[in-house]
Write a protein that holds these residues in place. Structure first.
Motif, PDB file in Angstrom:
ATOM      1  N   ASP A  45       0.856  -1.184   0.000  1.00 42.69           N
ATOM      2  CA  ASP A  45       0.000   0.000   0.000  1.00 42.69           C
ATOM      3  C   ASP A  45       0.895   1.239   0.000  1.00 42.69           C
ATOM      4  N   TYR A  46       0.377   2.350  -0.526  1.00 42.48           N
ATOM      5  CA  TYR A  46       1.171   3.573  -0.586  1.00 42.48           C
ATOM      6  C   TYR A  46       0.263   4.797  -0.599  1.00 42.48           C
ATOM      7  N   PHE A  47       0.857   5.951  -0.323  1.00 37.94           N
ATOM      8  CA  PHE A  47       0.146   7.220  -0.408  1.00 37.94           C
ATOM      9  C   PHE A  47       0.479   7.890  -1.734  1.00 37.94           C
ATOM     10  N   ALA A  48      -0.489   8.641  -2.263  1.00 43.82           N
ATOM     11  CA  ALA A  48      -0.281   9.401  -3.498  1.00 43.82           C
ATOM     12  C   ALA A  48      -1.013  10.733  -3.377  1.00 43.82           C
ATOM     13  N   HIS A  49      -0.444  11.757  -3.987  1.00 43.93           N
ATOM     14  CA  HIS A  49      -1.093  13.070  -4.009  1.00 43.93           C
ATOM     15  C   HIS A  49      -2.388  12.999  -4.800  1.00 43.93           C
ATOM     16  N   LYS A  50      -3.353  13.801  -4.372  1.00 49.29           N
ATOM     17  CA  LYS A  50      -4.574  13.934  -5.154  1.00 49.29           C
ATOM     18  C   LYS A  50      -4.203  14.605  -6.475  1.00 49.29           C
ATOM     19  N   SER A  51      -4.932  14.265  -7.505  1.00 50.45           N
ATOM     20  CA  SER A  51      -4.664  14.846  -8.815  1.00 50.45           C
ATOM     21  C   SER A  51      -4.994  16.339  -8.801  1.00 50.45           C
ATOM     22  N   ILE A  52      -4.054  17.150  -9.220  1.00 45.92           N
ATOM     23  CA  ILE A  52      -4.250  18.594  -9.352  1.00 45.92           C
ATOM     24  C   ILE A  52      -3.785  18.972 -10.751  1.00 45.92           C
ATOM     25  N   HIS A  53      -4.692  19.495 -11.548  1.00 47.17           N
ATOM     26  CA  HIS A  53      -4.306  19.952 -12.889  1.00 47.17           C
ATOM     27  C   HIS A  53      -3.621  21.309 -12.741  1.00 47.17           C
ATOM     28  N   ASN A  54      -2.659  21.568 -13.591  1.00 48.15           N
ATOM     29  CA  ASN A  54      -1.898  22.823 -13.573  1.00 48.15           C
ATOM     30  C   ASN A  54      -1.258  23.067 -12.208  1.00 48.15           C
ATOM     31  N   ARG A  55      -0.505  22.081 -11.745  1.00 46.48           N
ATOM     32  CA  ARG A  55       0.219  22.218 -10.480  1.00 46.48           C
ATOM     33  C   ARG A  55       1.135  23.428 -10.530  1.00 46.48           C
ATOM     34  N   THR A  56       1.285  24.084  -9.398  1.00 49.72           N
ATOM     35  CA  THR A  56       2.227  25.197  -9.317  1.00 49.72           C
ATOM     36  C   THR A  56       3.646  24.632  -9.212  1.00 49.72           C
ATOM     37  N   PRO A  57       4.657  25.404  -9.567  1.00 48.36           N
ATOM     38  CA  PRO A  57       6.032  24.918  -9.393  1.00 48.36           C
ATOM     39  C   PRO A  57       6.323  24.522  -7.951  1.00 48.36           C
ATOM     40  N   GLN A  58       5.772  25.253  -6.991  1.00 48.59           N
ATOM     41  CA  GLN A  58       5.986  24.920  -5.579  1.00 48.59           C
ATOM     42  C   GLN A  58       5.426  23.529  -5.273  1.00 48.59           C
ATOM     43  N   GLN A  59       4.256  23.203  -5.839  1.00 48.08           N
ATOM     44  CA  GLN A  59       3.665  21.882  -5.610  1.00 48.08           C
ATOM     45  C   GLN A  59       4.504  20.792  -6.279  1.00 48.08           C
ATOM     46  N   MET A  60       5.128  21.109  -7.417  1.00 52.96           N
ATOM     47  CA  MET A  60       5.950  20.125  -8.127  1.00 52.96           C
ATOM     48  C   MET A  60       7.264  19.827  -7.415  1.00 52.96           C
ATOM     49  N   LEU A  61       7.646  20.653  -6.458  1.00 56.34           N
ATOM     50  CA  LEU A  61       8.894  20.445  -5.719  1.00 56.34           C
ATOM     51  C   LEU A  61       8.778  19.387  -4.629  1.00 56.34           C
ATOM     52  N   CYS A  62       7.566  19.016  -4.240  1.00 52.48           N
ATOM     53  CA  CYS A  62       7.380  18.080  -3.134  1.00 52.48           C
ATOM     54  C   CYS A  62       8.146  16.786  -3.387  1.00 52.48           C
ATOM     55  N   PRO A  63       8.968  16.340  -2.443  1.00 51.58           N
ATOM     56  CA  PRO A  63       9.717  15.094  -2.627  1.00 51.58           C
ATOM     57  C   PRO A  63       8.814  13.868  -2.744  1.00 51.58           C
ATOM     58  N   GLY A  64       7.572  13.977  -2.287  1.00 49.28           N
ATOM     59  CA  GLY A  64       6.637  12.866  -2.388  1.00 49.28           C
ATOM     60  C   GLY A  64       5.807  12.872  -3.645  1.00 49.28           C
ATOM     61  N   TYR A  65       5.954  13.905  -4.467  1.00 51.64           N
ATOM     62  CA  TYR A  65       5.167  14.009  -5.693  1.00 51.64           C
ATOM     63  C   TYR A  65       5.860  13.255  -6.818  1.00 51.64           C
ATOM     64  N   THR A  66       5.147  12.308  -7.412  1.00 52.63           N
ATOM     65  CA  THR A  66       5.725  11.532  -8.522  1.00 52.63           C
ATOM     66  C   THR A  66       4.832  11.596  -9.743  1.00 52.63           C
ATOM     67  N   GLY A  67       3.912  12.540  -9.777  1.00 52.05           N
ATOM     68  CA  GLY A  67       2.938  12.645 -10.860  1.00 52.05           C
ATOM     69  C   GLY A  67       3.547  12.995 -12.199  1.00 52.05           C
ATOM     70  N   GLY A  68       2.719  12.927 -13.212  1.00 51.51           N
ATOM     71  CA  GLY A  68       3.175  13.154 -14.570  1.00 51.51           C
ATOM     72  C   GLY A  68       3.070  14.586 -15.037  1.00 51.51           C
ATOM     73  N   GLU A  69       2.721  15.524 -14.153  1.00 48.59           N
ATOM     74  CA  GLU A  69       2.540  16.909 -14.592  1.00 48.59           C
ATOM     75  C   GLU A  69       3.831  17.715 -14.537  1.00 48.59           C
ATOM     76  N   GLY A  70       4.986  17.076 -14.500  1.00 48.39           N
ATOM     77  CA  GLY A  70       6.241  17.815 -14.581  1.00 48.39           C
ATOM     78  C   GLY A  70       6.944  18.045 -13.272  1.00 48.39           C
ATOM     79  N   ARG A  71       7.270  16.986 -12.567  1.00 48.10           N
ATOM     80  CA  ARG A  71       8.000  17.109 -11.309  1.00 48.10           C
ATOM     81  C   ARG A  71       9.302  17.868 -11.543  1.00 48.10           C
ATOM     82  N   ILE A  72       9.616  18.797 -10.656  1.00 44.43           N
ATOM     83  CA  ILE A  72      10.838  19.597 -10.773  1.00 44.43           C
ATOM     84  C   ILE A  72      11.944  18.899  -9.993  1.00 44.43           C
ATOM     85  N   GLU A  73      12.979  18.487 -10.710  1.00 43.72           N
ATOM     86  CA  GLU A  73      14.036  17.712 -10.062  1.00 43.72           C
ATOM     87  C   GLU A  73      15.416  18.344 -10.172  1.00 43.72           C
TER      88      GLU A  73
END
Length: 147
Positions: A45-73
């Motif tokens: 089992d695992y946790f995942a972020h709720k889907s958010i369209h047009n994520r902000t860059p700040q939201q994309m920085l989360c180390p737990g975010y692995t979504g397809g909307e452009g994680r900033i690495e």
């Protein structure tokens, strides 16, 4: 190991995915956004972020975010986001207007990292290319509205 080690429940307590209930919303311990538990039969089992369209860059920085909307690495992109990005301002001067990109001052730690990486900022306006370092880029007159 999962990218989000645990969630925070409604009482502010840590809860691990195997102990979490489906259908409830938990909080990400890194970015404090809503997460849900994913109960699986073929893997842990695992946790995942709720889907958010047009994520902000700040939201994309989360180390737990692995979504397809452009994680900033990349480290240089993280520094840009953490230091506020590059805000644009419309400035009135003698009944004329100009668009100004104001690069915010960097923290000493960020400036030292960019300097050690020999990071340069390249700006192209109407076919003219200018290159700046972190030391000499503070304010730039935007000469075109082209990308």
């Amino acid at each position: 190991m999962a990218s989000i080690a645990y969630g925070i429940d409604g009482n502010g307590k840590k809860i691990y995915a195997e102990d979490a209930y489906s259908g409830r919303t938990y909080i990400c311990p890194y970015c404090f956004e809503d997460i849900n538990v994913r109960k699986c039969t073929d893997r842990d089992d695992y946790f995942a972020h709720k889907s958010i369209h047009n994520r902000t860059p700040q939201q994309m920085l989360c180390p737990g975010y692995t979504g397809g909307e452009g994680r900033i690495e990349t480290d240089s992109d993280k520094i840009c986001v953490i230091n506020g990005g590059v805000p644009l301002h419309l400035v009135a001067k003698n009944n004329e207007y100009e668009l100004i990109a104001v690069f915010p001052p960097l923290s000493l730690a960020s400036l030292n990292k960019l300097t050690s990486w020999n990071t340069m900022v390249e700006i192209t306006n109407d076919g003219q290319k200018e290159v700046f370092s972190a030391f000499n880029l503070h304010r730039y007159r935007v000469k075109t509205t082209n990308d």
